[in-house]
Design a protein around this motif. Structure first.
Motif, PDB file in Angstrom:
ATOM      1  N   ALA A  16       0.917  -1.116  -0.109  1.00  0.00           N
ATOM      2  CA  ALA A  16      -0.041  -0.052   0.036  1.00  0.00           C
ATOM      3  C   ALA A  16       0.731   1.266  -0.093  1.00  0.00           C
ATOM      4  CB  ALA A  16      -0.990  -0.070   1.210  1.00  0.00           C
ATOM      5  N   GLY A  17       2.071   1.141   0.107  1.00  0.00           N
ATOM      6  CA  GLY A  17       2.897   2.403   0.100  1.00  0.00           C
ATOM      7  C   GLY A  17       2.845   3.036   1.562  1.00  0.00           C
ATOM      8  N   ARG A  18       2.317   2.418   2.465  1.00  0.00           N
ATOM      9  CA  ARG A  18       2.308   3.009   3.940  1.00  0.00           C
ATOM     10  C   ARG A  18       3.703   3.366   4.460  1.00  0.00           C
ATOM     11  NH1 ARG A  18       2.464   1.546   9.250  1.00  0.00           N
ATOM     12  NH2 ARG A  18       3.231  -0.287   8.511  1.00  0.00           N
ATOM     13  N   GLU A  19       4.732   2.157   4.299  1.00  0.00           N
ATOM     14  CA  GLU A  19       6.034   2.373   5.001  1.00  0.00           C
ATOM     15  C   GLU A  19       6.782   3.505   4.131  1.00  0.00           C
ATOM     16  OE1 GLU A  19       7.799  -0.835   7.242  1.00  0.00           O
ATOM     17  OE2 GLU A  19       6.430  -1.911   6.169  1.00  0.00           O
ATOM     18  N   LEU A  20       6.467   3.258   2.837  1.00  0.00           N
ATOM     19  CA  LEU A  20       7.433   4.496   1.760  1.00  0.00           C
ATOM     20  C   LEU A  20       6.938   5.861   2.297  1.00  0.00           C
ATOM     21  CD1 LEU A  20       7.573   4.509  -1.903  1.00  0.00           C
ATOM     22  CD2 LEU A  20       6.531   6.472  -0.667  1.00  0.00           C
ATOM     23  N   LEU A  21       5.639   6.309   2.706  1.00  0.00           N
ATOM     24  CA  LEU A  21       5.370   7.360   3.065  1.00  0.00           C
ATOM     25  C   LEU A  21       5.652   7.692   4.550  1.00  0.00           C
ATOM     26  CD1 LEU A  21       1.573   7.808   1.513  1.00  0.00           C
ATOM     27  CD2 LEU A  21       3.882   8.986   0.810  1.00  0.00           C
ATOM     28  N   ILE A  22       6.028   6.702   5.147  1.00  0.00           N
ATOM     29  CA  ILE A  22       6.687   6.772   6.749  1.00  0.00           C
ATOM     30  C   ILE A  22       8.036   7.228   6.393  1.00  0.00           C
ATOM     31  CG2 ILE A  22       7.230   5.738   8.826  1.00  0.00           C
ATOM     32  CD1 ILE A  22       4.815   4.233   8.709  1.00  0.00           C
ATOM     33  N   SER A  23       8.843   6.738   5.334  1.00  0.00           N
ATOM     34  CA  SER A  23      10.115   7.026   5.124  1.00  0.00           C
ATOM     35  C   SER A  23      10.270   8.466   4.828  1.00  0.00           C
ATOM     36  CB  SER A  23      10.654   6.057   4.198  1.00  0.00           C
ATOM     37  OG  SER A  23      10.663   4.820   4.686  1.00  0.00           O
ATOM     38  N   VAL A  24       9.511   8.887   3.762  1.00  0.00           N
ATOM     39  CA  VAL A  24       9.386  10.260   3.114  1.00  0.00           C
ATOM     40  C   VAL A  24       9.089  11.348   4.345  1.00  0.00           C
ATOM     41  CG1 VAL A  24       8.299  11.802   1.637  1.00  0.00           C
ATOM     42  CG2 VAL A  24       8.798   9.392   0.868  1.00  0.00           C
ATOM     43  N   GLY A  25       8.252  11.059   5.360  1.00  0.00           N
ATOM     44  CA  GLY A  25       7.862  11.674   6.410  1.00  0.00           C
ATOM     45  C   GLY A  25       9.130  11.918   7.270  1.00  0.00           C
ATOM     46  N   ALA A  26       9.960  10.847   7.487  1.00  0.00           N
ATOM     47  CA  ALA A  26      11.039  11.228   8.268  1.00  0.00           C
ATOM     48  C   ALA A  26      12.082  12.037   7.551  1.00  0.00           C
ATOM     49  CB  ALA A  26      11.793   9.505   8.228  1.00  0.00           C
ATOM     50  N   ALA A  27      12.281  11.931   6.189  1.00  0.00           N
ATOM     51  CA  ALA A  27      13.321  12.855   5.373  1.00  0.00           C
ATOM     52  C   ALA A  27      12.579  14.063   5.615  1.00  0.00           C
ATOM     53  CB  ALA A  27      13.287  12.399   4.065  1.00  0.00           C
ATOM     54  N   LEU A  28      11.240  14.324   5.549  1.00  0.00           N
ATOM     55  CA  LEU A  28      10.624  15.674   5.669  1.00  0.00           C
ATOM     56  C   LEU A  28      10.974  16.307   6.898  1.00  0.00           C
ATOM     57  CD1 LEU A  28       8.504  17.899   4.842  1.00  0.00           C
ATOM     58  CD2 LEU A  28       6.823  16.385   5.573  1.00  0.00           C
ATOM     59  N   PHE A  29      10.829  15.625   8.156  1.00  0.00           N
ATOM     60  CA  PHE A  29      11.086  16.428   9.275  1.00  0.00           C
ATOM     61  C   PHE A  29      12.768  16.704   9.490  1.00  0.00           C
ATOM     62  CE2 PHE A  29      13.006  15.932  13.538  1.00  0.00           C
ATOM     63  CZ  PHE A  29      12.235  16.884  14.086  1.00  0.00           C
ATOM     64  N   THR A  30      13.578  15.823   8.880  1.00  0.00           N
ATOM     65  CA  THR A  30      14.858  16.069   8.757  1.00  0.00           C
ATOM     66  C   THR A  30      15.190  17.284   7.946  1.00  0.00           C
ATOM     67  OG1 THR A  30      15.176  13.633   8.865  1.00  0.00           O
ATOM     68  CG2 THR A  30      17.010  15.239   8.615  1.00  0.00           C
TER      69      THR A  30
END
Length: 332
Positions: free
Chosen positions: A61-75
């Protein structure tokens, strides 16, 4: 971040924004897949999901992909804040481009606080640690500091008590067995763990922990592909386990979970803690539901193990030339 890039300014130059993007690429991601891209724009940075790097078996579903992108966004937000500016974020700003996850704008100048300095300094030192931790207890005030980090990003972090911890370990082992039975699982894991000359993504052997003979810690079994010996002395018998959750379970909440995850991991690094994000129990829907407080509308997004351990090795990162898009229309 280079000292020459800091100082009093009214705007951030493209060179400084590029360095902020470089910092963002240090974020964690599933199997170090680094599924993100960035584009500099006037006054900010656009953050994209790179669907070519989604793991089809583990993350359909791409859930973990968006979690990864969210982590990069916070950084990225933190790196901009470290440069003395307030970042603004609009999630999914273009209905016609589902892969444009966030538009980050550089706001007004703002003095850098010691807390921002400390959190930003942790970016380079945060590494997933799959090795045994010490048997020392994590103090309650430190755990509260991590819970507060999650709250600041709109998420909930729950520390598992002894019965919940044991249940999570059992569920993680069950999820791991079910994942290994999925068609294509071994091939997908091999794709992201196979060594290669000059490879700048994936999980290298230096980042793979030993086999947990007593199964007290829910570490993913990378030994499927390369047998690993048991660790002398073994893993900690009573690991500190936390569950990160969000109110709701849509694409925006997955990005929120990623931002909260990275803030928690950096806060833990600041407190000299080692960390292990654990995704197996949330990769099996039936197991994930058991970790989810549906009555309160809180969905489990990630399990995190924390403790005191030796520093972990860094994993490679792709160069800016591979993640930073040129200005103008998307080359897709």
């Amino acid at each position: 971040m280079p000292e020459s890039l800091t100082g009093a300014r009214d705007v951030l130059s493209p060179a400084v924004l590029s360095e902020c993007v470089r910092a963002a690429t240090a974020a964690p991601s599933l199997h170090n897949s680094q599924p993100w891209r960035f584009r500099l724009r006037d006054g900010g940075v656009d953050v994209y999901a790179d669907q070519r790097r989604r793991l089809d078996v583990l993350d359909p579903a791409g859930r973990e992909l968006l979690i990864s992108v969210g982590a990069a966004l916070f950084t990225l937000r933190l790196a901009i804040r470290r440069e003395g500016f307030l970042p603004g974020v609009a999630l999914f700003p273009d209905a016609g481009d589902a892969d444009l996850v966030a538009r980050v704008t550089v706001g007004r100048p703002e003095p850098v606080t010691p807390a921002v300095e400390a959190l930003a300094a942790s970016i380079a030192h945060r590494h997933t640690n799959r090795r045994p931790f010490a048997r020392s207890m994590v103090p309650a005030d430190v755990l509260e500091h991590l819970r507060d980090a999650a709250r600041r990003e709109g998420a909930v972090l729950t520390v598992a008590d002894a019965p919940a911890r044991d249940a999570i370990v059992r569920l993680s082992r069950a999820a791991d067995r079910r994942l290994r039975a999925r068609g294509g699982y071994r091939a997908e894991m091999s794709r992201w763990t196979a060594p290669g000359t000059g490879r700048r993504d994936g999980v290298p052997s230096s980042a793979v922990g030993p086999w947990d003979a007593l199964e007290t810690v829910p570490i993913r079994d990378f030994g499927l592909l390369r047998p690993l010996p048991p660790e002398p002395g073994g893993f900690e018998p009573y690991p500190t386990i936390m569950v990160l959750g969000t109110e709701g379970d849509g694409r925006a909440e997955w990005v929120t979970a990623g931002q909260a995850l990275q803030r928690v991991l950096l806060a833990a690094t600041w407190q000299n803690l080692a960390t292990t994000p654990i995704s197996q129990p949330v990769e099996i829907p039936a197991v994930r539901r058991l970790l989810t407080a549906t009555a309160g509308g809180t969905w489990a997004q990630m399990v995190i193990r924390v403790g005191y351990g030796r520093p972990a090795a860094a994993t490679p990162r792709r160069p800016l030339s591979q993640v930073l898009l040129l200005p103008g229309p998307d080359p897709r």
